[in-house]
Design a protein around this motif. Structure first.
Motif, PDB file in Angstrom:
ATOM      1  N   UNK A  69       0.831  -1.206   0.000  1.00 52.13           N
ATOM      2  CA  UNK A  69       0.000   0.000   0.000  1.00 52.13           C
ATOM      3  C   UNK A  69       0.866   1.256   0.000  1.00 52.13           C
ATOM      4  N   UNK A  70       1.897   1.267   0.863  1.00 54.93           N
ATOM      5  CA  UNK A  70       2.737   2.463   0.950  1.00 54.93           C
ATOM      6  C   UNK A  70       3.607   2.632  -0.276  1.00 54.93           C
ATOM      7  N   UNK A  71       4.202   1.517  -0.731  1.00 60.14           N
ATOM      8  CA  UNK A  71       5.179   1.615  -1.805  1.00 60.14           C
ATOM      9  C   UNK A  71       4.607   2.196  -3.074  1.00 60.14           C
ATOM     10  N   UNK A  72       3.382   1.770  -3.426  1.00 60.39           N
ATOM     11  CA  UNK A  72       2.827   2.281  -4.676  1.00 60.39           C
ATOM     12  C   UNK A  72       2.579   3.780  -4.592  1.00 60.39           C
ATOM     13  N   UNK A  73       2.161   4.258  -3.429  1.00 61.30           N
ATOM     14  CA  UNK A  73       1.934   5.703  -3.303  1.00 61.30           C
ATOM     15  C   UNK A  73       3.239   6.479  -3.332  1.00 61.30           C
ATOM     16  N   UNK A  74       4.292   5.917  -2.712  1.00 64.93           N
ATOM     17  CA  UNK A  74       5.578   6.622  -2.737  1.00 64.93           C
ATOM     18  C   UNK A  74       6.077   6.720  -4.180  1.00 64.93           C
ATOM     19  N   UNK A  75       5.943   5.627  -4.928  1.00 58.45           N
ATOM     20  CA  UNK A  75       6.410   5.658  -6.306  1.00 58.45           C
ATOM     21  C   UNK A  75       5.627   6.661  -7.125  1.00 58.45           C
ATOM     22  N   UNK A  76       4.291   6.664  -6.944  1.00 60.61           N
ATOM     23  CA  UNK A  76       3.473   7.583  -7.719  1.00 60.61           C
ATOM     24  C   UNK A  76       3.768   9.030  -7.376  1.00 60.61           C
ATOM     25  N   UNK A  77       3.848   9.302  -6.067  1.00 55.98           N
ATOM     26  CA  UNK A  77       4.105  10.674  -5.664  1.00 55.98           C
ATOM     27  C   UNK A  77       5.506  11.122  -5.983  1.00 55.98           C
ATOM     28  N   UNK A  78       6.448  10.153  -6.055  1.00 54.21           N
ATOM     29  CA  UNK A  78       7.834  10.514  -6.286  1.00 54.21           C
ATOM     30  C   UNK A  78       8.144  10.914  -7.710  1.00 54.21           C
ATOM     31  N   UNK A  79       7.191  10.720  -8.623  1.00 52.27           N
ATOM     32  CA  UNK A  79       7.453  11.082 -10.015  1.00 52.27           C
ATOM     33  C   UNK A  79       7.589  12.592 -10.147  1.00 52.27           C
ATOM     34  N   UNK A  80       6.636  13.305  -9.541  1.00 52.85           N
ATOM     35  CA  UNK A  80       6.721  14.755  -9.658  1.00 52.85           C
ATOM     36  C   UNK A  80       7.569  15.367  -8.551  1.00 52.85           C
ATOM     37  N   UNK A  81       7.610  14.683  -7.400  1.00 52.89           N
ATOM     38  CA  UNK A  81       8.281  15.265  -6.226  1.00 52.89           C
ATOM     39  C   UNK A  81       9.321  14.288  -5.710  1.00 52.89           C
ATOM     40  N   UNK A  82      10.472  14.173  -6.364  1.00 50.75           N
ATOM     41  CA  UNK A  82      11.430  13.131  -5.984  1.00 50.75           C
ATOM     42  C   UNK A  82      11.955  13.257  -4.565  1.00 50.75           C
ATOM     43  N   UNK A  83      11.812  14.436  -3.945  1.00 53.49           N
ATOM     44  CA  UNK A  83      12.388  14.583  -2.614  1.00 53.49           C
ATOM     45  C   UNK A  83      11.706  13.698  -1.581  1.00 53.49           C
ATOM     46  N   UNK A  84      10.473  13.237  -1.870  1.00 55.78           N
ATOM     47  CA  UNK A  84       9.786  12.463  -0.841  1.00 55.78           C
ATOM     48  C   UNK A  84      10.288  11.027  -0.758  1.00 55.78           C
ATOM     49  N   UNK A  85      11.000  10.573  -1.775  1.00 58.65           N
ATOM     50  CA  UNK A  85      11.282   9.139  -1.827  1.00 58.65           C
ATOM     51  C   UNK A  85      12.171   8.698  -0.681  1.00 58.65           C
ATOM     52  N   UNK A  86      13.166   9.490  -0.326  1.00 57.57           N
ATOM     53  CA  UNK A  86      14.071   9.053   0.734  1.00 57.57           C
ATOM     54  C   UNK A  86      13.386   9.127   2.093  1.00 57.57           C
ATOM     55  N   UNK A  87      12.718  10.256   2.342  1.00 59.63           N
ATOM     56  CA  UNK A  87      12.133  10.431   3.679  1.00 59.63           C
ATOM     57  C   UNK A  87      11.052   9.400   3.954  1.00 59.63           C
ATOM     58  N   UNK A  88      10.298   9.006   2.936  1.00 55.42           N
ATOM     59  CA  UNK A  88       9.166   8.121   3.179  1.00 55.42           C
ATOM     60  C   UNK A  88       9.558   6.672   3.304  1.00 55.42           C
ATOM     61  N   UNK A  89      10.831   6.364   3.142  1.00 50.02           N
ATOM     62  CA  UNK A  89      11.244   4.984   3.390  1.00 50.02           C
ATOM     63  C   UNK A  89      11.019   4.607   4.837  1.00 50.02           C
TER      64      UNK A  89
END
Lengths: 216, 359
Positions: A69-89
């Motif tokens: 559930x979390x991973x798919x949202x991080x990937x989707x949101x990270x397309x436009x806003x790459x800064x979220x990918x590290x913090x949301x791990x």
């Protein structure tokens, strides 16, 4: 069929169970349905093994579900806003921790399983250990399943909110922390439940196992 | 329960569409755009937004229709990306969104054939989201009878033609009636489809589609004053999914002037303000025709309510309504950009703030 599918799914099994129960009753073998005999005759190893299996299985299911559930949202949101990918791990880590709890309990429980010959197995202490491992494992497994799912859904919201506004991440993270505490509760209760249970041990000072009078 | 299963199929695309939504222009960007003196400044300001250099290759002087077309192209590209990556049920949901545009395109082609225009020219004017595979087939038809029969078989909107009678009904006056009948069938079908998707998609979409239905009902009523459309025919065009159904629809079918419409709409608190006499910021000052000013004001209020409902759709996660709402908000933004560009081009700076702000 659409509206009646719930009639089928609840009605048919109920009907079958009633028919089989009445058949057994009316053909004179009603005594075959004997809960006490079932509990006395089932090997404590079966209870223990099932408990440990459920523990680790349900924990991993919860962790995996949450990560999906979390991973798919991080990937989707990270397309436009790459800064979220590290913090949301960190949300993924919270989900993973749930599986680790399951592994810990699995290891602690399986340490109590020792080989004992069958005629020396059925002692009150061994019965207790078998039941304790089953219900402890089930408790921990269910707790971790629900905790993993909860952390996963919250983590998904955290990722999308972070992508929209960075100030929101820490606030939603607090909610996630509270969700992840539930897994910890499961771990604690699971450990408490087996604290009084000894390892499987051979019956002492018994020449022969006493057969239950109901065994034919 | 929706949080458990939604992300498996649609989580990635929901993240993508929320990223798109973050690129919608903010009030400060609108303020910058409104202060531009020429369209070249306008283009430079837009290059700092998510639009980027979409007008970079256009030769000067840029026209406002080019701006609108290029912005729509960007929106269509985004929509196609979502559609390519979608699986059920999102794929069907996105297809349903395109049916509305297909209806407009088909009506355009029918009208063109009726007036003996070259249909290949018309294809260029069709909305790109409503293009379907068998459109070249429609262009080959030389008269209306052929066109009608190929439409009935080839297009995904064929089921909506059931209520329209035969090709002999197709002439100029009836084209609008046919368009409204098709759209009514489409809205009701879409409403039923979103009901089958379950909560929370159905909650969000029901609200939006009910407002769309009521808006069309009120527009059809007001536009039919003074025409020879009979009251029974008018009643048949009202969708049955709005909040005005059934009593409001019945009363509106019998209404004769705009005061009666105002009274009927007072039953629903959100619609009460549509007809109030208080001049909103949007009503033009020098408009002598009271009815025209009222109509423009009503249209603006419809647009603001639509924007409000679409913004609310983003407050819920794990539902498909965000895809529909993003499309509508982006279209409103393109209308706003076109308005601002027109005001700049025609040097009418006093009306430049009359667009509908989104955020």
């Amino acid at each position: 069929m659409g509206y009646y599918s719930s009639y089928y799914s609840y009605g048919l099994p109920t009907f079958l169970i009633i028919v089989i129960a009445l058949y057994i009753l009316f053909t004179g073998s009603g005594e075959a349905f004997n809960v006490g005999r079932f509990l006395e005759e089932t090997s404590p190893y079966a209870w223990a093994g099932t408990g440990i299996g459920l523990c680790i299985g349900l924990s991993v299911m919860g962790a995996g579900w949450g990560i999906m559930v979390t991973g798919s949202s991080i990937l989707g949101g990270g397309v436009r806003t790459p800064r979220i990918t590290t913090k949301n791990l960190i949300s993924i880590i919270f989900c993973e921790v749930v599986a680790i709890y399951g592994v810990i309990i699995g290891i602690v429980y399986s340490a109590k399983i020792q080989p004992v010959p069958e005629h020396l197995l059925y002692t009150p202490h061994n019965y207790f250990t078998g039941f304790a491992l089953f219900w402890g494992g089930l408790t921990v497994g269910l707790c971790n399943l629900l905790c993993g799912v909860a952390v996963g859904i919250t983590g998904s919201t955290a990722a999308l909110a972070d992508a929209a506004d960075p100030n929101l991440f820490v606030k939603i993270l607090v909610v996630e922390v509270f969700g992840s505490i539930m897994g910890l509760f499961g771990l604690i209760v699971g450990l408490l439940m087996v604290s009084a249970a000894d390892d499987f041990s051979a019956a002492a000072g018994v020449a022969q196992a006493v057969a239950s009078p109901y065994v034919l | 329960m929706e949080g458990l299963f939604f992300n498996a199929n649609t989580g990635f695309l929901e993240g993508i569409v929320r990223g798109y939504k973050a690129g919608i222009l903010t009030p400060s960007q609108y303020a910058n755009l409104a202060q531009c003196e020429t369209l070249e400044d306008f283009r430079t300001q837009l290059s700092a937004t998510d639009y980027g250099n979409f007008l970079a290759n256009e030769p000067l002087p840029i026209s406002t229709s080019t701006i609108a077309d290029k912005a729509t192209e960007i929106l269509v590209e985004q929509f196609k990306y979502l559609r390519r990556n979608a699986v059920e049920p999102l794929r069907k949901f996105l297809d349903y969104i395109t049916y509305g545009y297909m209806i407009d395109n088909v009506i355009l082609l029918i009208t063109g054939t009726l007036h003996e225009r070259d249909t290949h020219e018309l294809v260029k004017r069709c909305h790109p989201l409503g293009v379907f595979d068998s459109m070249p087939v429609l262009c080959v038809a030389s008269n209306v009878e052929e066109l009608f029969h190929s439409v009935l078989i080839e297009t995904p909107i064929a089921p909506y033609f059931r209520d329209c009678l035969t090709a002999s009904d197709l002439d100029d006056l009836n084209i609008e009636i046919i368009r409204n009948t098709l759209y009514k069938a489409y809205l009701e079908d879409f409403y039923e489809f979103t009901t089958s998707l379950g909560s929370p998609t159905s909650d969000v979409m029901h609200r939006i589609l009910a407002f769309e239905a009521d808006r069309r009902t009120i527009n059809i009523t007001i536009n039919s004053f003074g025409t020879e459309l009979s009251k029974e025919s008018r009643a048949k065009l009202f969708p049955t999914i709005g909040r005005l159904f059934p009593e409001g629809n019945n009363q509106l079918a019998k209404a004769d002037d705009i005061d009666q419409v105002r009274q009927i709409c007072e039953n629903i608190s959100e619609y009460r303000s549509f007809f109030s006499d208080a001049p909103s910021a949007h009503s033009g000052g020098s408009n002598g025709d009271g009815f025209g000013a009222m109509a423009a004001q009503l249209e603006d209020r419809f647009f603001s309510t639509e924007v409000h409902l679409n913004k609310q759709a983003f407050l819920q996660q794990f539902q498909h309504g965000v895809f529909y709402s993003y499309l509508k908000l982006k279209e409103q933004e393109i209308r706003n950009l076109t308005w601002i560009a027109e005001c700049i081009a025609q040097d009418a700076k006093d009306r430049i703030q009359d667009f509908i702000p989104i955020f």
